[in-house]
Design a protein around this motif. Structure first.
Motif, short mmCIF file in Angstrom:
data_model
loop_
_atom_site.label_atom_id
_atom_site.label_comp_id
_atom_site.label_asym_id
_atom_site.label_seq_id
_atom_site.Cartn_x
_atom_site.Cartn_y
_atom_site.Cartn_z
N ASP A 103 0.83 -1.21 0.00
CA ASP A 103 0.00 0.00 0.00
C ASP A 103 0.87 1.26 0.00
N VAL A 111 0.04 -5.88 2.53
CA VAL A 111 -1.26 -6.27 3.10
C VAL A 111 -1.91 -7.33 2.23
N ARG A 112 -2.81 -8.07 2.86
CA ARG A 112 -3.47 -9.17 2.18
C ARG A 112 -4.97 -9.01 2.34
N PHE A 146 -13.03 -6.98 4.44
CA PHE A 146 -13.40 -6.20 3.25
C PHE A 146 -12.87 -6.88 1.99
N ASP A 147 -13.62 -6.76 0.92
CA ASP A 147 -13.25 -7.44 -0.33
C ASP A 147 -12.21 -6.62 -1.09
N LYS A 188 -11.49 -7.54 -4.96
CA LYS A 188 -12.34 -6.90 -6.00
C LYS A 188 -11.96 -5.44 -6.17
N LEU A 189 -11.69 -4.78 -5.05
CA LEU A 189 -11.34 -3.36 -5.14
C LEU A 189 -10.16 -3.12 -6.08
N PHE A 205 -16.88 8.44 -2.06
CA PHE A 205 -16.45 7.11 -1.61
C PHE A 205 -15.06 6.80 -2.18
N VAL A 223 -11.65 6.25 0.10
CA VAL A 223 -10.95 4.96 0.12
C VAL A 223 -9.53 5.12 -0.44
N ALA A 251 -7.23 6.45 2.11
CA ALA A 251 -6.86 5.47 3.14
C ALA A 251 -5.74 4.56 2.65
N LEU A 292 -15.93 -3.45 -3.35
CA LEU A 292 -15.50 -3.21 -1.97
C LEU A 292 -16.72 -3.05 -1.06
N MET A 306 -10.66 -12.90 13.47
CA MET A 306 -10.06 -12.21 12.32
C MET A 306 -8.53 -12.23 12.36
N MET A 325 -6.74 -14.99 10.70
CA MET A 325 -6.74 -15.02 9.24
C MET A 325 -5.96 -13.86 8.64
N PHE A 326 -6.00 -12.72 9.33
CA PHE A 326 -5.35 -11.53 8.78
C PHE A 326 -4.30 -11.00 9.75
N ASP A 332 -2.89 -6.05 7.79
CA ASP A 332 -4.12 -6.22 6.99
C ASP A 332 -5.30 -5.54 7.70
N LEU A 369 -5.16 -1.75 7.81
CA LEU A 369 -5.58 -1.10 6.57
C LEU A 369 -7.11 -1.13 6.44
N MET A 370 -7.70 -2.28 6.75
CA MET A 370 -9.17 -2.35 6.67
C MET A 370 -9.80 -1.31 7.59
N ARG A 419 -8.42 1.46 8.51
CA ARG A 419 -8.16 2.80 7.94
C ARG A 419 -9.21 3.11 6.88
N ILE A 420 -9.54 2.11 6.08
CA ILE A 420 -10.57 2.31 5.06
C ILE A 420 -11.90 2.63 5.73
N ARG A 421 -12.20 1.85 6.75
CA ARG A 421 -13.45 2.07 7.49
C ARG A 421 -13.53 3.50 8.03
N MET A 461 -17.17 -6.89 12.94
CA MET A 461 -16.08 -7.29 12.04
C MET A 461 -14.67 -7.14 12.64
N PHE A 462 -14.39 -6.00 13.26
CA PHE A 462 -13.03 -5.80 13.77
C PHE A 462 -12.88 -6.37 15.17
#
Lengths: 371, 480
Positions: free
Chosen positions: A129, A135-136, A148-149, A152-153, A353, A357, A360, B192, B424, B427-428, B432, B435-436, B438-440, B454-455
Motif C-alpha cells: 500500500d 497487506v493481504r 473487506f473485499d 475486488k477493489l 467514496f 478509500v 486510506a 468493496l 479475524m 486469518m489476517f 491487513d 488497513l481495513m 483505515r478504510i473504514r 467485524m473488527f
C-alpha cells in the motif's frame, strides 16, 4: 519519454523499499497496455516482471496463486496441461501481459460470457500500500466472506491503490470440446435483436460477441463433445435456420486459432479503448462511431474499440453517450500515450467514496500520477 | 423523550419511531440469538430522504446505528449497538424496475431475495444467489453480508450478481457505485462495498443481474457407508472435469434429523449422503449426466437415486434445506459455523471436528457445501446447562482456527459480524486489519455504522442463551 527511474524488484521487500523511497511510482507488468504503463514526469517505474512464478496450484482445488508479474501465457499453459483455464479469458496473453497488469487494468475477454469477468474470479490479493506495508485481502479458497473485499477493489485500480505482488484466482475446467458459429446479418438491428434473444434464452455460450462491419454474432459453444452436434443444430433452429451463406462454423485447431487471434486485440493504428456498456446503448453509440475495428463482448456488456482519431474527440463522444472508457494503448508511437491527461475518459464518476478509500490506501499520494 | 429523540420525532411519525421497551424487544437480536442488545430506538424509513436525514441525525449526535433487514444474520451482523439506533429497512421493499430485455432488476433494500426470482419468473429469468434464508432475507442484508448459497462454486456469491448500488454513506453523502453493465473501468468500488457488513453505509437502491433459468436439472442422491467415501466422490467428480451447480454432503446425524422432520425418504442407514446437481442446456446436461453416473457408480455408493421429475428433485432438496432446523429438534440449542477449507482437506477437517466433538462432549452434525469446501458444523448444546454455551462457543472457535490452519477461511458466507470478529487475527495480519480499519475510518470517521462488528477488540455484549429465533421455531428461516 521522461528519463524516469526504472526499478526491477525481485522480492516483495524490494517493492516496499521502492515505494517508500520514491514520492511517485507506477507499477508495470508486461507493458502491453502502454497508455497505462508509461510513466509521467517524476514517476519511478516498478517493473514487476521480476516477481514472477506460480506459487500454489492444485487442480483439484480450482485455485491458482501466483506472483503478480507472472505472464498470463505461463499461467494458461500450466492450467491447460490440467484441462483448466482462467474463465475470465484475459486478452493480450500472447503479447506478454501479466496477471498483475490484467487485474490492475480490469480486463476480461470473450469467454467472460460463460462464468464472469476478472472481478468474479479473483479470490485473494497481496499488495504494497501507499505506506509501503504489505497487506493481504481475501483468501485462497473458492469461497470466502471474511473482511473487506480488497481483491475486488484492486480490479481496475490501475496501480492507483497499491502495487500488486501476489494474486489468487478461482479456475475452472475447460470444456472438453468447443465449436464456434459465426452468423452474419444484413443489418445491425437484426444482429442486436438476435443477441437479445440468445442472451435471454437457456442456451449457454462461452462467448457471445457482436461485430458491426458486417453485423456478425460470434457464438462459442463448449461442453461434452457428444452433445455439441445437437446443440449446434438447436442453435441454428433458434436463429431461424440462417442460410449457409450467412454462417461459418469453426472447429478444432482453426477455432482455437481464431480465438487466440481475437485475444490479441491487434487492430493496427489507433487507440485501443475499453468501454463498459450495456446492450440498450449499442445502437445509439453505433450511430456516432466511424467504421472501424471493434468488438462487443459478453452479450453487449463490454466494447473493445479501435479509435483512429484524437482521444479528445472520443472523450466527448463517450460523454455524450453517458459512457466511460479506459485507453489501453496508444498509437504506434509510445509518446502519444504520454499526452493523455488520464487513461480514464468519458463521463467522470468521481465520488466521495472513491476519494475517501483512495486516501486510506495511499495517504501520501505516491500512486497518483498528479502532483 | 430526550431532546435528540424528539428531533427524530420530526422525521418519523410515532408508528415508525419505536422507543417503548416492548416495541424494541423483537429487534434486540438476529438469528444469532446468543447475543442480545437493547437499542435506543428503532426507526422504519420509507424513503431515501428519510434514511439520509436519519444518518445526519446519527452523525450530529454521534449515535451508532445498524441497518437491518429481516434480521436473519447468522453472525450477529444485524445485532443492535447497545444504546444505538436500529434502522429497519423492511418498509423500503419496492421493486423499482424490472427490465427483462436487459435482464436487470432494481430493488429497494427491504425487497425479499426470493421475490426477485418470483418477479423475474414470467420472463424465464431468475436471481441466482440462494441463501437458505431466501424466503425472508432481504437484498439489502444479502448485499451487506455477500450472502452465498448452494450454488456458489459455479455462479458466485451475491457480489457477483449486484451490478450497481445507490448508497448513503455514513457522512450522509449519496453515491452511485457500479452501473448497469457487467463491466467497469477504474477501481471496483462496488466490489468493496458489497460484503462490507454495513460498516460503509446503507444501500437504498440495488441493481441486480438476472440469469435465464436453466433448461434442465439432473439431481442425484448417493448414499455411502462412510463420510470419507462421500468426500472422495466429490473429489472424483471434480477430477472428471464436470462442474456441477451444487454438491452437498450431509452426515448421519443431519440425515436422521432431516428425515424425522420432513420425511424426504433418505436412506436412513447411510453414514453420509451426497447430493450432486447438474443444470443447463438439455443436451449438455444429458451428456454430463452419463459421465456423472459413471463417476458415482465407481465411488462406492451403496444406493443411488436420480430425481425423475421436479417433484422428486424438490423432495431431495427439501431434506437438505430442512436439515438445519431439523437438527435443532435434537437439541434445545445449537450454533452453526460456516468456515471454509480447501476441498482436499475436507476429510481431514471432518475427522478433526469429530475429535473436537468428543473432547468437548458436544454433538456436532455436519451439512456442507462440498463443492466449495464450505463446512456447516452444527454444534448442539443446552443453554440451560450452565457453561454449555461457553463450551459450544469455544468448540466453534477451535473449528474456525482449524479452517484457517488448513488454508481456508473463518467464513464462507455468513460474514464475520459479531460472532467471528475475535478470529479475524487468525486469518489476517495486524497490517491487513489496520488497513481495513483505515478504510473504514476514511468512510466513516466516527465509526457509527454497525459499530462493534467485524473488527476484533471492539466492544461486545455478553453471551446469553435465548434459544432459537421465533421465525426459526416457526420453520420460516433456516441456519446455513
Amino acid at each position: 519519454m521522461n528519463e524516469g527511474l526504472l526499478i526491477r524488484p525481485s522480492e516483495v521487500a524490494e517493492v516496499q523499499e521502492a515505494v517508500r523511497a520514491h514520492p511517485k511510482s507506477l507499477p508495470r507488468g508486461g507493458g502491453t497496455k502502454a497508455a497505462l504503463s508509461t510513466p509521467r514526469e517524476g514517476q519511478a517505474v516498478l517493473d514487476m516482471t521480476g516477481l514472477s512464478g506460480v506459487l500454489e496450484y492444485d487442480p483439484a482445488e480450482y485455485v491458482l496463486v501466483a506472483l503478480a508479474g507472472t505472464p498470463l501465457a505461463e499461467v494458461e499453459a500450466l492450467l491447460a496441461r490440467h484441462g483448466q483455464y482462467l474463465p475470465f479469458d484475459p486478452p493480450l496473453a500472447e503479447l506478454g501481459a501479466t496477471l498483475g497488469g490484467t487485474v490492475a487494468a480490469g480486463l476480461s475477454g470473450p469467454m467472460r460470457q460463460r462464468y464472469g469477468g476478472v472481478r468474479d474470479f479473483i479470490l485473494g490479493v497481496r499488495f504494497v500500500d501507499g505506506e509501503g506495508e504489505v497487506v493481504r485481502g481475501g483468501g485462497k479458497v473458492v469461497k470466502n466472506a471474511a473482511g473487506f473485499d480488497l481483491p475486488k477493489l484492486m480490479v481496475g485500480s490501475l496501480g492507483r491503490l497499491g502495487v500488486l505482488v501476489e494474486l489468487a484466482f478461482k479456475v475452472f475446467p475447460f470444456p472438453k470440446a468447443t465449436a464456434t458459429l459465426k452468423v452474419t446479418f444484413d443489418r445491425l438491428e437484426e444482429a442486436l435483436e438476435a443477441m437479445y434473444k440468445l442472451a435471454s434464452s437457456p442456451l449457454e455460450f462461452y462467448a457471445l460477441d457482436l461485430e458491426t462491419n458486417p453485423a456478425t454474432l460470434t457464438l462459442r459453444l463448449g461442453g461434452q463433445p457428444e452433445a455439441l452436434p445437437s446443440r449446434l443444430e438447436r442453435l441454428r433452429a433458434f436463429l431461424g435456420h440462417p442460410p449457409d451463406t450467412h454462417t461459418l462454423l469453426l472447429e478444432g485447431e482453426k477455432e482455437r486459432d481464431y480465438w487466440r487471434f481475437v485475444g490479441r486485440l491487434e487492430w493496427g493504428h489507433g487507440y485501443l479503448v475499453k468501454v463498459p456498456i450495456q446492450p440498450s446503448r449499442i445502437a445509439g453509440l453505433e450511430r456516432e462511431l466511424p467504421a472501424g475495428m471493434r468488438r462487443y463482448i459478453s452479450a453487449g456488456n463490454l466494447l473493445y474499440l479501435n479509435w483512429p482519431d484524437s482521444i479528445e474527440k472520443l472523450d466527448n463522444l463517450l460523454k455524450s453517450q453517458g459512457l466511460r472508457g479506459l485507453v489501453l494503448r496508444g498509437d504506434a508511437e509510445p509518446a502519444v500515450s504520454e499526452t493523455l491527461k488520464s487513461p480514464l475518459i468519458g463521463v467522470d464518476w468521481e465520488h466521495s467514496f472513491a476519494r475517501r478509500v483512495t486516501a486510506a490506501l495511499d495517504p501520501h499520494n505516491r500512486f497518483s500520477p498528479n502532483p | 423523550m430526550n431532546p435528540a429523540l424528539s428531533e427524530l420525532g420530526r422525521i418519523y411519525p410515532p408508528e415508525r419511531l419505536l422507543v417503548q421497551p416492548g416495541q424494541l424487544v423483537p429487534y434486540e437480536s438476529d438469528a444469532l440469538t446468543a447475543f442480545r442488545a437493547r437499542p435506543l430506538a428503532v426507526v422504519l424509513p420509507e424513503t431515501t430522504d428519510e434514511v439520509v436525514q436519519t444518518i445526519g441525525w446519527c452523525a450530529r449526535h454521534k449515535v451508532p446505528y445498524v441497518a437491518r433487514g429481516s434480521g436473519t444474520s447468522l453472525s450477529g451482523g444485524s445485532l443492535p449497538v447497545e444504546g444505538g439506533l436500529v434502522i429497519g429497512l423492511n418498509r423500503m421493499n419496492k421493486l423499482l424496475r424490472l427490465d427483462p430485455a436487459e435482464r436487470v432488476a432494481v430493488v429497494q433494500p427491504g425487497f425479499i431475495n426470493l421475490e426477485v426470482s418470483n418477479a423475474a419468473a414470467p420472463y424465464g429469468l431468475y436471481y441466482a444467489p440462494d441463501p437458505s434464508s431466501q424466503p425472508v432475507s432481504t437484498i439489502g442484508g444479502n448485499l451487506a453480508f455477500n450472502s452465498g448459497g448452494a450454488h456458489c462454486l459455479k455462479y458466485g456469491m451475491t457480489s457477483n450478481h449486484v451490478l450497481g448500488a445507490k448508497v448513503v454513506l455514513p457522512t450522509g453523502e449519496i453515491v452511485e457505485l457500479g452501473s448497469q453493465s457487467l463491466e467497469g473501468v477504474g477501481p471496483d468500488w462496488l466490489g468493496l462495498f458489497v460484503g462490507s457488513e454495513g460498516l460503509m453505509g446503507i444501500a437504498v437502491e440495488v441493481t441486480l443481474r438476472l440469469l435465464p433459468k436453466p433448461e434442465k436439472y439432473h439431481t442425484v442422491l448417493a448414499a455411502y457407508d462412510s463420510l470419507e467415501k462421500a468426500g472422495n466422490a466429490v473429489a472424483a467428480v471434480v477430477a472428471s472435469g464436470l462442474l456441477p451447480g451444487a454438491m452437498e454432503i450431509m452426515d448421519h446425524l443431519a440425515i436422521e434429523a432431516a428425515e424425522a422432520a420432513v420425511k424426504a425418504g433418505y436412506p436412513m442407514d447411510a453414514r453420509a449422503l451426497l447430493i450432486v446437481e447438474l443444470e443447463g442446456e438439455a443436451p449438455e446436461v444429458e451428456a454430463e449426466a452419463r459421465h456423472l453416473g459413471d463417476v458415482i457408480a465407481a465411488s462406492g455408493a451403496y444406493e443411488v437415486r436420480v430425481a425423475r421429475d421436479a417433484d422428486e428433485r424438490a423432495k431431495i432438496w427439501k431434506g437438505r434445506k430442512a436439515a438445519f432446523s431439523a437438527v435443532g429438534r435434537l437439541s434445545p440449542d445449537y450454533l452453526v459455523q460456516d468456515g471454509v477449507v480447501p476441498r482436499s482437506k475436507l476429510g481431514q477437517a471432518l475427522l478433526e471436528i469429530e475429535r473436537l466433538s468428543q473432547q468437548y462432549g458436544l454433538r456436532v452434525a455436519n451439512v456442507f457445501h462440498a463443492g466449495d469446501g464450505n463446512l456447516h458444523p452444527l454444534i448442539l448444546y443446552d443453554g440451560k446447562v450452565k457453561g454449555q454455551l461457553e463450551q459450544a462457543e469455544a468448540l466453534a472457535g477451535e473449528i474456525l482456527k482449524l479452517c484457517v490452519s488448513l488454508g481456508g477461511s473463518i467464513t464462507g458466507e455468513h460474514g464475520v459480524g459479531m460472532e467471528k470478529k475475535a478470529y479475524m487475527p487468525a486469518m489476517f495480519s495486524q497490517a491487513d486489519l489496520a488497513l481495513m480499519r483505515r478504510i473504514r475510518r476514511a468512510v466513516d470517521p466516527d465509526e457509527l455504522a454497525n459499530r462493534g462488528k467485524m473488527f476484533p477488540h471492539s466492544e461486545a455484549p455478553a453471551l446469553t442463551p435465548h434459544g432459537p429465533h421465533p421465525l426459526e421455531k416457526a420453520g420460516v428461516i433456516w441456519r446455513e
